[in-house]
Enzyme design. Structure first.
Site, PDB file in Angstrom:
ATOM      1  N   ASN A  12      -4.300  -5.949  -5.683  1.00 42.46           N
ATOM      2  CA  ASN A  12      -4.335  -4.932  -4.621  1.00 42.46           C
ATOM      3  C   ASN A  12      -3.723  -3.617  -5.096  1.00 42.46           C
ATOM      4  O   ASN A  12      -4.202  -2.535  -4.771  1.00 42.46           O
ATOM      5  CB  ASN A  12      -3.591  -5.439  -3.382  1.00 42.46           C
ATOM      6  CG  ASN A  12      -4.308  -6.575  -2.725  1.00 42.46           C
ATOM      7  OD1 ASN A  12      -5.451  -6.437  -2.304  1.00 42.46           O
ATOM      8  ND2 ASN A  12      -3.663  -7.732  -2.665  1.00 42.46           N
ATOM      9  N   ASP A  69       7.265  -1.045  -8.808  1.00 44.44           N
ATOM     10  CA  ASP A  69       7.834  -2.040  -7.914  1.00 44.44           C
ATOM     11  C   ASP A  69       7.901  -1.419  -6.527  1.00 44.44           C
ATOM     12  O   ASP A  69       8.192  -0.231  -6.383  1.00 44.44           O
ATOM     13  CB  ASP A  69       9.220  -2.471  -8.374  1.00 44.44           C
ATOM     14  CG  ASP A  69       9.576  -3.843  -7.837  1.00 44.44           C
ATOM     15  OD1 ASP A  69       8.867  -4.824  -8.161  1.00 44.44           O
ATOM     16  OD2 ASP A  69      10.572  -3.961  -7.077  1.00 44.44           O
ATOM     17  N   THR A  70       7.579  -2.227  -5.527  1.00 43.57           N
ATOM     18  CA  THR A  70       7.522  -1.734  -4.154  1.00 43.57           C
ATOM     19  C   THR A  70       8.334  -2.637  -3.248  1.00 43.57           C
ATOM     20  O   THR A  70       8.343  -3.855  -3.418  1.00 43.57           O
ATOM     21  CB  THR A  70       6.051  -1.695  -3.673  1.00 43.57           C
ATOM     22  OG1 THR A  70       5.346  -0.728  -4.442  1.00 43.57           O
ATOM     23  CG2 THR A  70       5.944  -1.331  -2.197  1.00 43.57           C
ATOM     24  N   ASP A 152       1.039  -4.501   5.385  1.00 38.38           N
ATOM     25  CA  ASP A 152       0.289  -3.412   6.036  1.00 38.38           C
ATOM     26  C   ASP A 152       0.000  -3.646   7.525  1.00 38.38           C
ATOM     27  O   ASP A 152       0.072  -2.701   8.317  1.00 38.38           O
ATOM     28  CB  ASP A 152      -1.032  -3.150   5.300  1.00 38.38           C
ATOM     29  CG  ASP A 152      -0.833  -2.295   4.060  1.00 38.38           C
ATOM     30  OD1 ASP A 152       0.259  -1.712   3.913  1.00 38.38           O
ATOM     31  OD2 ASP A 152      -1.762  -2.221   3.235  1.00 38.38           O
ATOM     32  N   LYS A 172      -4.816   5.689   4.053  1.00 38.01           N
ATOM     33  CA  LYS A 172      -3.558   5.068   3.603  1.00 38.01           C
ATOM     34  C   LYS A 172      -3.075   5.722   2.314  1.00 38.01           C
ATOM     35  O   LYS A 172      -1.911   6.092   2.193  1.00 38.01           O
ATOM     36  CB  LYS A 172      -3.741   3.556   3.383  1.00 38.01           C
ATOM     37  CG  LYS A 172      -2.446   2.895   2.874  1.00 38.01           C
ATOM     38  CD  LYS A 172      -2.557   1.440   2.469  1.00 38.01           C
ATOM     39  CE  LYS A 172      -1.250   1.005   1.792  1.00 38.01           C
ATOM     40  NZ  LYS A 172      -1.288  -0.328   1.186  1.00 38.01           N
TER      41      LYS A 172
HETATM   42  P1  ITT Z   1       3.657  -6.886  -9.759  1.00 35.29           P
HETATM   43  O1  ITT Z   1       2.878  -7.758 -10.684  1.00 35.29           O
HETATM   44  O2  ITT Z   1       3.257  -5.438  -9.868  1.00 35.29           O
HETATM   45  O3  ITT Z   1       5.132  -7.093  -9.841  1.00 35.29           O
HETATM   46  P2  ITT Z   1       3.987  -8.006  -7.074  1.00 35.29           P
HETATM   47  O4  ITT Z   1       3.003  -8.490  -6.076  1.00 35.29           O
HETATM   48  O5  ITT Z   1       5.002  -8.961  -7.619  1.00 35.29           O
HETATM   49  O6  ITT Z   1       3.171  -7.321  -8.285  1.00 35.29           O
HETATM   50  P3  ITT Z   1       6.176  -6.396  -6.036  1.00 35.29           P
HETATM   51  O7  ITT Z   1       7.153  -7.191  -6.793  1.00 35.29           O
HETATM   52  O8  ITT Z   1       6.267  -4.898  -6.106  1.00 35.29           O
HETATM   53  O9  ITT Z   1       4.670  -6.743  -6.430  1.00 35.29           O
HETATM   54  O10 ITT Z   1       6.231  -6.916  -4.549  1.00 35.29           O
HETATM   55  C1  ITT Z   1       6.055  -6.099  -3.487  1.00 35.29           C
HETATM   56  C2  ITT Z   1       5.528  -6.883  -2.316  1.00 35.29           C
HETATM   57  O11 ITT Z   1       5.546  -5.930  -1.242  1.00 35.29           O
HETATM   58  C3  ITT Z   1       4.064  -7.312  -2.502  1.00 35.29           C
HETATM   59  O12 ITT Z   1       3.959  -8.635  -2.814  1.00 35.29           O
HETATM   60  C4  ITT Z   1       3.461  -7.026  -1.128  1.00 35.29           C
HETATM   61  O13 ITT Z   1       3.571  -8.141  -0.301  1.00 35.29           O
HETATM   62  C5  ITT Z   1       4.327  -5.912  -0.593  1.00 35.29           C
HETATM   63  N1  ITT Z   1       3.658  -4.636  -0.786  1.00 35.29           N
HETATM   64  C6  ITT Z   1       3.584  -3.875  -1.919  1.00 35.29           C
HETATM   65  N2  ITT Z   1       2.864  -2.775  -1.710  1.00 35.29           N
HETATM   66  C7  ITT Z   1       2.451  -2.829  -0.425  1.00 35.29           C
HETATM   67  C8  ITT Z   1       1.650  -1.981   0.377  1.00 35.29           C
HETATM   68  O14 ITT Z   1       1.121  -0.874  -0.087  1.00 35.29           O
HETATM   69  N3  ITT Z   1       1.445  -2.348   1.635  1.00 35.29           N
HETATM   70  C9  ITT Z   1       1.967  -3.477   2.135  1.00 35.29           C
HETATM   71  N4  ITT Z   1       2.708  -4.334   1.443  1.00 35.29           N
HETATM   72  C10 ITT Z   1       2.964  -4.016   0.169  1.00 35.29           C
END
Ligand code: ITT
Length: 194
Positions: A12, A69-70, A152, A172
């Site tokens: 995503n 990272d988010t 979201d 978005k």
């Molecule tokens: P990486 O491989 O990039 O680490 P990840 O899925 O582990 O991917 P993160 O550690 O950054 O990503 O986790 C952030 C979580 O926050 C992710 O699993 C989503 O559930 C949520 N998230 C991230 N971006 C988002 C967005 O734009 N809208 C809603 N939820 C989001």
């Protein structure tokens, strides 16, 4: 064409970042450089995790790259789920479980303010540059919308009455945490000498 490795395993994120790229930029995946193992993210901060992921790929695969990272930071929960957003309800990393737990933990709170924060870390010639994007908003009382991913359906960005999952992708991306961090990153790339 400038092709940069995006160190993520989240399709995503890749989709959204690709939607934001102007002509002349392309993304290379971790698979394309032979990285199929899980990239460690053990830092207690969002910024630390972004840097850790980018450094892991650079140091093990010898390529400059960017990672992000988010986290969703909820005021009434002292910033949780924050850096643990992906695993908030457990190691299954399930978006519905995560949202349900968050709605439950917020049920008796009057302050529903929150923010999404993305930090992009970009390695280049031995240096690491970071770019942060934040969007403020509130947590809805129930899920709405079918688009987007993760949290979201329960995030209402400020000045909007609909959730990120009810917006089309352009809407978005224009206001999101990731869109804002990417805009800073792309401006940085733009001013690099050829
Ligand atoms: P990486 O491989 O990039 O680490 P990840 O899925 O582990 O991917 P993160 O550690 O950054 O990503 O986790 C952030 C979580 O926050 C992710 O699993 C989503 O559930 C949520 N998230 C991230 N971006 C988002 C967005 O734009 N809208 C809603 N939820 C989001």
């Amino acid at each position: 064409m400038l092709s940069i490795v995006f160190a993520t395993s989240n399709p995503n994120k890749t989709r959204e970042v690709k939607e934001m790229l102007p002509e002349g930029f392309a993304i290379k995946s971790l698979q394309e450089i032979g990285c199929t193992e899980e990239v460690p993210e053990t830092s207690p901060t969002i910024e630390g995790n972004a840097i850790q992921k980018a450094h892991y790929v650079r140091d093990n695969y010898g390529v400059d790259c960017f990672a992000e990272d988010t986290g969703l930071e909820v005021t009434a929960l002292d910033g949780d789920p924050g850096v643990y957003s992906a695993r908030y309800a457990g190691p299954q990393r399930d978006a519905t479980d995560n949202m349900d737990l968050l709605l439950k933990n917020l049920a008796d709170k009057s302050d529903r303010s929150a923010r999404f924060k993305t930090v992009i870390a970009f390695t280049l010639n031995g240096q690491t540059h970071t770019f942060t994007g934040i969007v403020n908003g509130t947590i809805a009382t129930k899920k709405t919308g079918k688009d987007g991913f993760g949290y979201d359906p329960i995030f209402l960005p400020e000045n909007h009455k609909i959730s990120f999952a009810e917006m089309d992708k352009k809407q978005k991306n224009e206001i999101s945490h990731r869109g804002r961090a990417m805009a800073k990153f792309l401006a940085f790339l733009d001013q690099l000498p050829d």
